[in-house]
Design an enzyme around this catalytic site. Sequence first.
Site, PDB file in Angstrom:
ATOM      1  N   LYS A   1      11.402   8.560  18.452  1.00 30.93           N
ATOM      2  CA  LYS A   1      12.191   7.376  18.812  1.00 30.93           C
ATOM      3  C   LYS A   1      12.037   6.972  20.276  1.00 30.93           C
ATOM      4  O   LYS A   1      12.111   5.794  20.617  1.00 30.93           O
ATOM      5  CB  LYS A   1      13.672   7.620  18.510  1.00 30.93           C
ATOM      6  CG  LYS A   1      14.001   7.781  17.033  1.00 30.93           C
ATOM      7  CD  LYS A   1      13.810   6.490  16.267  1.00 30.93           C
ATOM      8  CE  LYS A   1      14.295   6.590  14.831  1.00 30.93           C
ATOM      9  NZ  LYS A   1      14.072   5.337  14.084  1.00 30.93           N
TER      10      LYS A   1
ATOM     11  N   GLU B   1      21.873   0.849  17.383  1.00 30.30           N
ATOM     12  CA  GLU B   1      22.450   1.476  16.199  1.00 30.30           C
ATOM     13  C   GLU B   1      21.780   2.826  16.044  1.00 30.30           C
ATOM     14  O   GLU B   1      20.690   3.049  16.573  1.00 30.30           O
ATOM     15  CB  GLU B   1      22.194   0.626  14.961  1.00 30.30           C
ATOM     16  CG  GLU B   1      20.866   0.851  14.253  1.00 30.30           C
ATOM     17  CD  GLU B   1      19.617   0.554  15.092  1.00 30.30           C
ATOM     18  OE1 GLU B   1      18.592   1.246  14.882  1.00 30.30           O
ATOM     19  OE2 GLU B   1      19.667  -0.354  15.947  1.00 30.30           O
TER      20      GLU B   1
ATOM     21  N   SER C   1       8.004  13.915  12.577  1.00 32.44           N
ATOM     22  CA  SER C   1       8.624  12.880  13.409  1.00 32.44           C
ATOM     23  C   SER C   1       9.755  13.377  14.292  1.00 32.44           C
ATOM     24  O   SER C   1      10.095  12.746  15.294  1.00 32.44           O
ATOM     25  CB  SER C   1       9.133  11.741  12.522  1.00 32.44           C
ATOM     26  OG  SER C   1      10.038  12.237  11.545  1.00 32.44           O
TER      27      SER C   1
END
Length: 400
Positions: free
Chosen positions: A95, A117, A384
Amino acid sequence: MSSIASDPMPDARGHFGPYGGRYVPETLMHPLQELETEYLRAQQDPEFQREFEYYLKDFCGRPTPLYFAERLTRELGGAKVYLKREDLLHTGAHKINNCIGQILLARRMGKSRIIAETGAGQHGVATATVAAMFGLKCVVYMGAVDCERQALNVLRMKMLGAEVVPVKAGQQTLKEAINEAMRDWVTNVRTTHYILGTVYGAHPYPLMVRNFQRVIGDEARRQILEKEGRLPDLLVACVGGGSNAMGLFYPFLQDESVNMVGVEAGGEGIAAGKHAARFQGGSIGVLQGTRSFLLQDEFGQVQLTHSVSAGLDYAAVGPEHAWLRDLKRVEYTYATDDQALKAFQELARLEGIIPALESAHAVAEVMRRAPTLAKDRVIIINLSGRGDKDVAQAANFIKL
């Protein structure tokens, strides 16, 4: 497999075939156009690109390794399995790649406040991190249910100076968090930039986030050529909104020899309200700014979703994924909660790596496929994120 244009960008209005676009209140049309203009300008600005690469390297820890999972490969008895180690990045997931890009854009546009969010909390942590680094105010919206199952990440965000707002409407998960973030943005659009965390939402977000995340696939391509002397046979990644998968897949789309599989959340099985596998019984609709595949009933009402992983627990999927599925360029399947939890434990036991529950869905698919492939075949899993955040949640379902 259908052919793909040499540069599969969305069109000028942000459409990938019939998907994508910009379905937002009039109040947000101008800021989205402003964001698109600034992003396209930044893309052509060598100074912006240098700054982006600097922070990815010196702050985030890129490049991430491409690791040969020797014991997992031996256990499965088939294809070679490599892990793209996004879990080793600062904040613990992919991210941060997108957050660095977007915070630099926000600064260019003179914004003083950041909102986001988050589902699993990793995007919220990454947003809070970059906001702290640049000294900007930060508010993160998170479903109340997700706040409970990702309590560690809530504390991390608060330590980083962010205000975390638990959203208690509806199912109290990611969809509702996005709703609240969009309401905030409409109200405070002059001072605020919304760092959306995935390849979803109104144009230019799917394009922009994909391009900030493509560093994953660009690196993996160079690394596998160095290690194996050829391209991989198969790429596998989990798909919630789909940014980690798109980041890995995008640089390989022109390579017809490379197959790709996106793994959605099968939850407790493919029955209404029990899963979040949009391509298993979903249909085309509009949700939160874009047109894509989503789980909805015959009246267009968004259905309840479920996944053991908060980051995959979402009713819609990125529009470019829907388009790649139509083109038959990427195959989409699902892993159930039980399969993901088994993969979560197996990777920890065999490789000393605890994956995020989201990433464990991709590992589960590879555990199923690798034994059926020849030993000279090569698979890359996008790992990830790391699983520290999920250990307490997993302990509710497994005996440790």
